[in-house]
Design a protein around this motif. Structure first.
Motif, PDB file in Angstrom:
ATOM      1  N   LEU A 199       0.828  -1.201   0.000  1.00 37.83           N
ATOM      2  CA  LEU A 199       0.000   0.000   0.000  1.00 37.83           C
ATOM      3  C   LEU A 199       0.867   1.258   0.000  1.00 37.83           C
ATOM      4  O   LEU A 199       0.658   2.182  -0.798  1.00 37.83           O
ATOM      5  CB  LEU A 199      -0.919   0.013   1.220  1.00 37.83           C
ATOM      6  N   LYS A 200       1.853   1.287   0.888  1.00 38.59           N
ATOM      7  CA  LYS A 200       2.700   2.462   1.026  1.00 38.59           C
ATOM      8  C   LYS A 200       3.583   2.650  -0.204  1.00 38.59           C
ATOM      9  O   LYS A 200       3.769   3.763  -0.697  1.00 38.59           O
ATOM     10  CB  LYS A 200       3.543   2.348   2.297  1.00 38.59           C
ATOM     11  N   MET A 201       4.135   1.558  -0.713  1.00 42.44           N
ATOM     12  CA  MET A 201       5.001   1.640  -1.883  1.00 42.44           C
ATOM     13  C   MET A 201       4.245   2.132  -3.106  1.00 42.44           C
ATOM     14  O   MET A 201       4.694   3.032  -3.826  1.00 42.44           O
ATOM     15  CB  MET A 201       5.636   0.273  -2.148  1.00 42.44           C
ATOM     16  N   LEU A 202       3.064   1.560  -3.338  1.00 39.51           N
ATOM     17  CA  LEU A 202       2.283   1.953  -4.504  1.00 39.51           C
ATOM     18  C   LEU A 202       1.750   3.372  -4.378  1.00 39.51           C
ATOM     19  O   LEU A 202       1.666   4.112  -5.368  1.00 39.51           O
ATOM     20  CB  LEU A 202       1.126   0.979  -4.707  1.00 39.51           C
ATOM     21  N   ALA A 203       1.385   3.772  -3.162  1.00 38.53           N
ATOM     22  CA  ALA A 203       0.869   5.126  -2.960  1.00 38.53           C
ATOM     23  C   ALA A 203       1.934   6.183  -3.252  1.00 38.53           C
ATOM     24  O   ALA A 203       1.618   7.290  -3.709  1.00 38.53           O
ATOM     25  CB  ALA A 203       0.348   5.280  -1.537  1.00 38.53           C
ATOM     26  N   ARG A 204       3.179   5.847  -3.009  1.00 36.08           N
ATOM     27  CA  ARG A 204       4.276   6.793  -3.242  1.00 36.08           C
ATOM     28  C   ARG A 204       4.820   6.686  -4.670  1.00 36.08           C
ATOM     29  O   ARG A 204       5.392   7.652  -5.195  1.00 36.08           O
ATOM     30  CB  ARG A 204       5.389   6.527  -2.222  1.00 36.08           C
ATOM     31  N   PHE A 205       4.641   5.551  -5.310  1.00 36.08           N
ATOM     32  CA  PHE A 205       5.263   5.260  -6.603  1.00 36.08           C
ATOM     33  C   PHE A 205       5.024   6.336  -7.665  1.00 36.08           C
ATOM     34  O   PHE A 205       5.981   6.798  -8.313  1.00 36.08           O
ATOM     35  CB  PHE A 205       4.778   3.894  -7.100  1.00 36.08           C
ATOM     36  N   PRO A 206       3.785   6.774  -7.912  1.00 35.36           N
ATOM     37  CA  PRO A 206       3.589   7.773  -8.975  1.00 35.36           C
ATOM     38  C   PRO A 206       4.301   9.077  -8.724  1.00 35.36           C
ATOM     39  O   PRO A 206       4.712   9.769  -9.665  1.00 35.36           O
ATOM     40  CB  PRO A 206       2.068   7.983  -9.014  1.00 35.36           C
ATOM     41  N   HIS A 207       4.463   9.422  -7.450  1.00 39.15           N
ATOM     42  CA  HIS A 207       5.115  10.682  -7.112  1.00 39.15           C
ATOM     43  C   HIS A 207       6.641  10.545  -7.148  1.00 39.15           C
ATOM     44  O   HIS A 207       7.347  11.507  -7.426  1.00 39.15           O
ATOM     45  CB  HIS A 207       4.644  11.147  -5.741  1.00 39.15           C
ATOM     46  N   ASP A 208       7.136   9.342  -6.893  1.00 40.08           N
ATOM     47  CA  ASP A 208       8.571   9.086  -7.022  1.00 40.08           C
ATOM     48  C   ASP A 208       9.014   9.124  -8.480  1.00 40.08           C
ATOM     49  O   ASP A 208      10.120   9.566  -8.793  1.00 40.08           O
ATOM     50  CB  ASP A 208       8.921   7.710  -6.450  1.00 40.08           C
ATOM     51  N   TYR A 209       8.145   8.628  -9.368  1.00 41.72           N
ATOM     52  CA  TYR A 209       8.547   8.428 -10.759  1.00 41.72           C
ATOM     53  C   TYR A 209       7.810   9.324 -11.752  1.00 41.72           C
ATOM     54  O   TYR A 209       7.889   9.091 -12.953  1.00 41.72           O
ATOM     55  CB  TYR A 209       8.343   6.961 -11.142  1.00 41.72           C
ATOM     56  N   ASP A 210       7.077  10.316 -11.243  1.00 35.86           N
ATOM     57  CA  ASP A 210       6.390  11.285 -12.102  1.00 35.86           C
ATOM     58  C   ASP A 210       5.503  10.567 -13.122  1.00 35.86           C
ATOM     59  O   ASP A 210       5.538  10.851 -14.321  1.00 35.86           O
ATOM     60  CB  ASP A 210       7.413  12.174 -12.819  1.00 35.86           C
ATOM     61  N   THR A 211       4.701   9.615 -12.619  1.00 37.99           N
ATOM     62  CA  THR A 211       3.831   8.831 -13.477  1.00 37.99           C
ATOM     63  C   THR A 211       2.457   8.736 -12.822  1.00 37.99           C
ATOM     64  O   THR A 211       2.095   9.611 -12.036  1.00 37.99           O
ATOM     65  CB  THR A 211       4.456   7.441 -13.737  1.00 37.99           C
ATOM     66  N   TRP A 212       1.700   7.674 -13.120  1.00 39.18           N
ATOM     67  CA  TRP A 212       0.377   7.552 -12.513  1.00 39.18           C
ATOM     68  C   TRP A 212       0.007   6.089 -12.381  1.00 39.18           C
ATOM     69  O   TRP A 212       0.615   5.208 -13.016  1.00 39.18           O
ATOM     70  CB  TRP A 212      -0.669   8.304 -13.326  1.00 39.18           C
ATOM     71  N   LEU A 213      -0.962   5.819 -11.527  1.00 37.32           N
ATOM     72  CA  LEU A 213      -1.542   4.494 -11.351  1.00 37.32           C
ATOM     73  C   LEU A 213      -3.058   4.636 -11.415  1.00 37.32           C
ATOM     74  O   LEU A 213      -3.612   5.599 -10.884  1.00 37.32           O
ATOM     75  CB  LEU A 213      -1.140   3.876 -10.007  1.00 37.32           C
ATOM     76  N   GLY A 214      -3.706   3.673 -12.046  1.00 39.97           N
ATOM     77  CA  GLY A 214      -5.156   3.742 -12.152  1.00 39.97           C
ATOM     78  C   GLY A 214      -5.758   2.402 -12.492  1.00 39.97           C
ATOM     79  O   GLY A 214      -5.121   1.353 -12.348  1.00 39.97           O
ATOM     80  N   TRP A 215      -6.983   2.423 -12.973  1.00 41.40           N
ATOM     81  CA  TRP A 215      -7.769   1.232 -13.251  1.00 41.40           C
ATOM     82  C   TRP A 215      -7.012   0.281 -14.167  1.00 41.40           C
ATOM     83  O   TRP A 215      -6.543   0.650 -15.238  1.00 41.40           O
ATOM     84  CB  TRP A 215      -9.079   1.641 -13.913  1.00 41.40           C
ATOM     85  N   GLY A 216      -6.892  -0.992 -13.724  1.00 38.89           N
ATOM     86  CA  GLY A 216      -6.307  -2.029 -14.555  1.00 38.89           C
ATOM     87  C   GLY A 216      -4.797  -2.064 -14.594  1.00 38.89           C
ATOM     88  O   GLY A 216      -4.212  -2.954 -15.235  1.00 38.89           O
ATOM     89  N   HIS A 217      -4.131  -1.133 -13.932  1.00 34.38           N
ATOM     90  CA  HIS A 217      -2.677  -1.162 -13.922  1.00 34.38           C
ATOM     91  C   HIS A 217      -2.185  -2.350 -13.097  1.00 34.38           C
ATOM     92  O   HIS A 217      -2.752  -2.672 -12.049  1.00 34.38           O
ATOM     93  CB  HIS A 217      -2.109   0.137 -13.346  1.00 34.38           C
ATOM     94  N   THR A 218      -1.146  -2.996 -13.586  1.00 30.56           N
ATOM     95  CA  THR A 218      -0.568  -4.138 -12.883  1.00 30.56           C
ATOM     96  C   THR A 218       0.890  -3.858 -12.560  1.00 30.56           C
ATOM     97  O   THR A 218       1.542  -3.029 -13.218  1.00 30.56           O
ATOM     98  CB  THR A 218      -0.653  -5.421 -13.735  1.00 30.56           C
ATOM     99  N   MET A 219       1.390  -4.568 -11.549  1.00 28.53           N
ATOM    100  CA  MET A 219       2.795  -4.461 -11.191  1.00 28.53           C
ATOM    101  C   MET A 219       3.270  -5.809 -10.649  1.00 28.53           C
ATOM    102  O   MET A 219       2.682  -6.354  -9.723  1.00 28.53           O
ATOM    103  CB  MET A 219       3.023  -3.369 -10.144  1.00 28.53           C
ATOM    104  N   PRO A 220       4.339  -6.364 -11.242  1.00 33.10           N
ATOM    105  CA  PRO A 220       4.882  -7.618 -10.717  1.00 33.10           C
ATOM    106  C   PRO A 220       5.761  -7.356  -9.504  1.00 33.10           C
ATOM    107  O   PRO A 220       6.261  -6.244  -9.316  1.00 33.10           O
ATOM    108  CB  PRO A 220       5.716  -8.140 -11.894  1.00 33.10           C
TER     109      PRO A 220
END
Length: 238
Positions: free
Chosen positions: A129-150
């Protein structure tokens, strides 16, 4: 930050990110009314917030996690972030209105949520939860519907207790429909996404065929946002 883009068989972009390049920077904290609106929204639709997992040291954004205990109506723990929406994500053209989000995960009622968090097999849902919540702001990107991460490359099991090795973000289905988005009253909207762990075959299936065929399989087998470490692999047979 280094980032490369490939495309899956379904035509979806696959982004590969290198190490984060920026230095530590003071975290963003939400406006008081912003945080209050999220708390009120969670309390109204999910239940009373029993406790908060406070982040001691933050970078970029301050991420806390709300804990809502099981009830007869919702017999599982619900964990919800607050902090991901303190900054807008860098959404692409066509994703207007998706700049703000928070994440959630639902855990079985016997999960040792507040007893043994030193054990990575128990702590990983909070870590993700914490990693994904910070991820878009760390990498100047976004997360949304249907996005996956291994979980790594190659993907490894999320814990020793399951063979699932990645996640997909989807709107929760075991909630009132009005919970899924929160109108902040100033033109901004916060979307709430559930983290659903996936088996490697499900990750591969989604990349090959897209999200909708995978969701059809989830519907067929009754997969929802309530974590079941031993659930059936919906793509085991290809």
């Amino acid at each position: 930050m280094t980032k490369s883009t490939e495309y899956s068989e379904s035509g979806s972009p696959i982004h590969r990110y290198g190490e984060r390049q920026h230095e530590w920077r003071p975290p963003e904290y939400g406006e008081e009314k912003w945080v209050e609106k999220i708390e009120e929204h969670v309390t109204r639709y999910i239940g009373e917030i029993d406790s908060v997992y406070h982040e001691i040291i933050s970078d970029v954004v301050h991420i806390d996690v709300f804990f809502i205990k099981p009830t007869p109506e919702r017999n599982y723990y619900t964990l919800i972030t607050t902090g991901m929406s303190f900054m807008p994500m860098n959404t692409p053209e066509g994703a207007e209105g998706c700049e703000y989000a928070e994440l959630m995960i639902c855990l079985p009622p016997d999960w040792p949520i507040q007893e043994d968090l030193e054990n990575p097999d128990h702590y990983w849902p909070i870590r993700w939860l914490k990693m994904l919540a910070r991820f878009p702001h760390d990498y100047d990107t976004w997360l949304g519907w249907g996005h996956t991460m291994p979980n790594g490359d190659p993907a490894e099991p999320l814990s020793q207790q399951t063979g699932m090795s990645g996640i997909i973000l989807l709107p929760p289905i075991e909630v009132d429909e009005d919970f899924i988005t929160l109108d902040m009253g100033d033109g901004r909207t916060v979307s709430f996404y559930a983290i659903l762990p996936l088996y490697s075959e499900e990750l591969d299936f989604k990349l090959k065929h897209g999200s909708d065929p995978l969701l059809d399989k989830f519907d067929e087998h009754g997969v929802n946002e309530i974590l079941d470490l031993k659930r059936r692999n919906t793509c085991e047979d290809g």
